[in-house]
Design a protein around this motif. Structure first.
Motif, PDB file in Angstrom:
ATOM      1  N   ARG A  11       0.830  -1.213   0.000  1.00  0.00           N
ATOM      2  CA  ARG A  11       0.000   0.000   0.000  1.00  0.00           C
ATOM      3  C   ARG A  11       0.865   1.264   0.000  1.00  0.00           C
ATOM      4  O   ARG A  11       0.590   2.211  -0.728  1.00  0.00           O
ATOM      5  CB  ARG A  11      -0.925  -0.002   1.206  1.00  0.00           C
ATOM      6  CG  ARG A  11      -1.865   1.185   1.224  1.00  0.00           C
ATOM      7  CD  ARG A  11      -2.868   1.056   2.346  1.00  0.00           C
ATOM      8  NE  ARG A  11      -3.955   1.985   2.140  1.00  0.00           N
ATOM      9  CZ  ARG A  11      -4.474   2.710   3.094  1.00  0.00           C
ATOM     10  NH1 ARG A  11      -4.035   2.610   4.323  1.00  0.00           N
ATOM     11  NH2 ARG A  11      -5.462   3.532   2.829  1.00  0.00           N
ATOM     12  N   ALA A  12       1.931   1.258   0.794  1.00  0.00           N
ATOM     13  CA  ALA A  12       2.821   2.424   0.844  1.00  0.00           C
ATOM     14  C   ALA A  12       3.471   2.668  -0.515  1.00  0.00           C
ATOM     15  O   ALA A  12       3.537   3.811  -0.987  1.00  0.00           O
ATOM     16  CB  ALA A  12       3.888   2.219   1.921  1.00  0.00           C
ATOM     17  N   LEU A  14       2.337   1.687  -3.445  1.00  0.00           N
ATOM     18  CA  LEU A  14       1.295   2.076  -4.383  1.00  0.00           C
ATOM     19  C   LEU A  14       0.931   3.546  -4.226  1.00  0.00           C
ATOM     20  O   LEU A  14       0.751   4.263  -5.221  1.00  0.00           O
ATOM     21  CB  LEU A  14       0.068   1.191  -4.161  1.00  0.00           C
ATOM     22  CG  LEU A  14      -0.966   1.141  -5.268  1.00  0.00           C
ATOM     23  CD1 LEU A  14      -0.373   0.565  -6.543  1.00  0.00           C
ATOM     24  CD2 LEU A  14      -2.149   0.314  -4.812  1.00  0.00           C
ATOM     25  N   ARG A  15       0.848   3.998  -2.995  1.00  0.00           N
ATOM     26  CA  ARG A  15       0.524   5.410  -2.756  1.00  0.00           C
ATOM     27  C   ARG A  15       1.617   6.320  -3.313  1.00  0.00           C
ATOM     28  O   ARG A  15       1.329   7.370  -3.893  1.00  0.00           O
ATOM     29  CB  ARG A  15       0.294   5.655  -1.266  1.00  0.00           C
ATOM     30  CG  ARG A  15      -0.992   4.998  -0.761  1.00  0.00           C
ATOM     31  CD  ARG A  15      -1.154   5.121   0.747  1.00  0.00           C
ATOM     32  NE  ARG A  15      -1.488   6.464   1.165  1.00  0.00           N
ATOM     33  CZ  ARG A  15      -2.720   6.971   1.160  1.00  0.00           C
ATOM     34  NH1 ARG A  15      -3.720   6.239   0.756  1.00  0.00           N
ATOM     35  NH2 ARG A  15      -2.940   8.187   1.579  1.00  0.00           N
ATOM     36  N   GLU A  16       2.874   5.924  -3.147  1.00  0.00           N
ATOM     37  CA  GLU A  16       3.991   6.714  -3.673  1.00  0.00           C
ATOM     38  C   GLU A  16       3.917   6.787  -5.193  1.00  0.00           C
ATOM     39  O   GLU A  16       4.072   7.846  -5.779  1.00  0.00           O
ATOM     40  CB  GLU A  16       5.328   6.106  -3.229  1.00  0.00           C
ATOM     41  CG  GLU A  16       6.536   6.836  -3.770  1.00  0.00           C
ATOM     42  CD  GLU A  16       6.606   8.316  -3.390  1.00  0.00           C
ATOM     43  OE1 GLU A  16       7.086   9.124  -4.210  1.00  0.00           O
ATOM     44  OE2 GLU A  16       6.164   8.668  -2.273  1.00  0.00           O
ATOM     45  N   ARG A  17       3.661   5.653  -5.827  1.00  0.00           N
ATOM     46  CA  ARG A  17       3.549   5.631  -7.290  1.00  0.00           C
ATOM     47  C   ARG A  17       2.340   6.448  -7.748  1.00  0.00           C
ATOM     48  O   ARG A  17       2.377   7.102  -8.783  1.00  0.00           O
ATOM     49  CB  ARG A  17       3.438   4.193  -7.807  1.00  0.00           C
ATOM     50  CG  ARG A  17       4.644   3.311  -7.533  1.00  0.00           C
ATOM     51  CD  ARG A  17       5.970   3.867  -8.068  1.00  0.00           C
ATOM     52  NE  ARG A  17       5.930   4.260  -9.444  1.00  0.00           N
ATOM     53  CZ  ARG A  17       6.264   3.509 -10.485  1.00  0.00           C
ATOM     54  NH1 ARG A  17       6.696   2.295 -10.302  1.00  0.00           N
ATOM     55  NH2 ARG A  17       6.197   3.993 -11.709  1.00  0.00           N
ATOM     56  N   GLY A  18       1.265   6.418  -6.951  1.00  0.00           N
ATOM     57  CA  GLY A  18       0.085   7.214  -7.268  1.00  0.00           C
ATOM     58  C   GLY A  18       0.393   8.711  -7.249  1.00  0.00           C
ATOM     59  O   GLY A  18      -0.077   9.462  -8.103  1.00  0.00           O
ATOM     60  N   ARG A  19       1.209   9.124  -6.287  1.00  0.00           N
ATOM     61  CA  ARG A  19       1.613  10.538  -6.238  1.00  0.00           C
ATOM     62  C   ARG A  19       2.441  10.900  -7.470  1.00  0.00           C
ATOM     63  O   ARG A  19       2.277  11.986  -8.042  1.00  0.00           O
ATOM     64  CB  ARG A  19       2.389  10.826  -4.954  1.00  0.00           C
ATOM     65  CG  ARG A  19       1.490  10.953  -3.728  1.00  0.00           C
ATOM     66  CD  ARG A  19       2.235  11.481  -2.511  1.00  0.00           C
ATOM     67  NE  ARG A  19       3.129  10.493  -1.931  1.00  0.00           N
ATOM     68  CZ  ARG A  19       2.768   9.539  -1.085  1.00  0.00           C
ATOM     69  NH1 ARG A  19       1.501   9.448  -0.710  1.00  0.00           N
ATOM     70  NH2 ARG A  19       3.644   8.691  -0.602  1.00  0.00           N
ATOM     71  N   GLU A  20       3.306   9.998  -7.905  1.00  0.00           N
ATOM     72  CA  GLU A  20       4.102  10.238  -9.117  1.00  0.00           C
ATOM     73  C   GLU A  20       3.188  10.400 -10.332  1.00  0.00           C
ATOM     74  O   GLU A  20       3.365  11.318 -11.141  1.00  0.00           O
ATOM     75  CB  GLU A  20       5.069   9.074  -9.364  1.00  0.00           C
ATOM     76  CG  GLU A  20       6.186   8.958  -8.352  1.00  0.00           C
ATOM     77  CD  GLU A  20       6.999   7.689  -8.558  1.00  0.00           C
ATOM     78  OE1 GLU A  20       7.023   7.142  -9.691  1.00  0.00           O
ATOM     79  OE2 GLU A  20       7.613   7.225  -7.582  1.00  0.00           O
ATOM     80  N   PHE A  21       2.220   9.500 -10.458  1.00  0.00           N
ATOM     81  CA  PHE A  21       1.303   9.558 -11.589  1.00  0.00           C
ATOM     82  C   PHE A  21       0.464  10.823 -11.537  1.00  0.00           C
ATOM     83  O   PHE A  21       0.203  11.457 -12.561  1.00  0.00           O
ATOM     84  CB  PHE A  21       0.423   8.310 -11.607  1.00  0.00           C
ATOM     85  CG  PHE A  21      -0.419   8.177 -12.848  1.00  0.00           C
ATOM     86  CD1 PHE A  21       0.143   8.262 -14.111  1.00  0.00           C
ATOM     87  CD2 PHE A  21      -1.782   7.953 -12.750  1.00  0.00           C
ATOM     88  CE1 PHE A  21      -0.628   8.133 -15.250  1.00  0.00           C
ATOM     89  CE2 PHE A  21      -2.563   7.815 -13.887  1.00  0.00           C
ATOM     90  CZ  PHE A  21      -1.988   7.904 -15.141  1.00  0.00           C
TER      91      PHE A  21
END
Length: 112
Positions: A11-12, A14-21
């Motif tokens: 989850r951590a 995924l959240r980081e990658r979500g911020r990048e996207f």
């Protein structure tokens, strides 16, 4: 019972990658967030029922991020392990039914 996956680490990440996207395509992420928020508003189903439906769907769609989020939300809404297992049973049965139906289409494609 040992876990197959470290869901907190997943989850951590995924959240980081979500911020990048989000930085790359902010309007899309904003729209997705709005869609998710609108879908989460309970009008006729209580939160637990909605999340049990979502958990079952995630088993079919195989979205691990969705799986993580909706299992957490289902538990927060009071869903038990047994209720989640029952919802998953419905998903398994429907997946088998869909496969059965598609098998009939394959037989149609084969012809006589």
């Amino acid at each position: 019972m040992s876990a197959i996956k470290d869901w907190d680490a997943y989850r951590a990440a995924l959240r980081e990658r979500g911020r990048e996207f989000s930085a790359l395509h902010p309007e899309l992420v904003k729209a997705f967030t709005a869609l998710s928020g609108a879908a989460a508003k309970a009008q006729h189903l209580d939160a637990k029922t909605r999340e049990l439906i979502a958990v079952a769907i995630t088993a079919i769609t195989t979205c691990e991020g969705c799986m993580d989020a909706h299992v957490r939300k289902a538990k927060a809404a009071g869903a038990t392990r047994e209720e989640i297992a029952e919802a998953l049973g419905v998903a398994v049965a429907l997946s088998a039914g869909a496969t059965f139906t598609h098998a009939l289409h394959v037989l149609d494609a084969v012809g006589e």
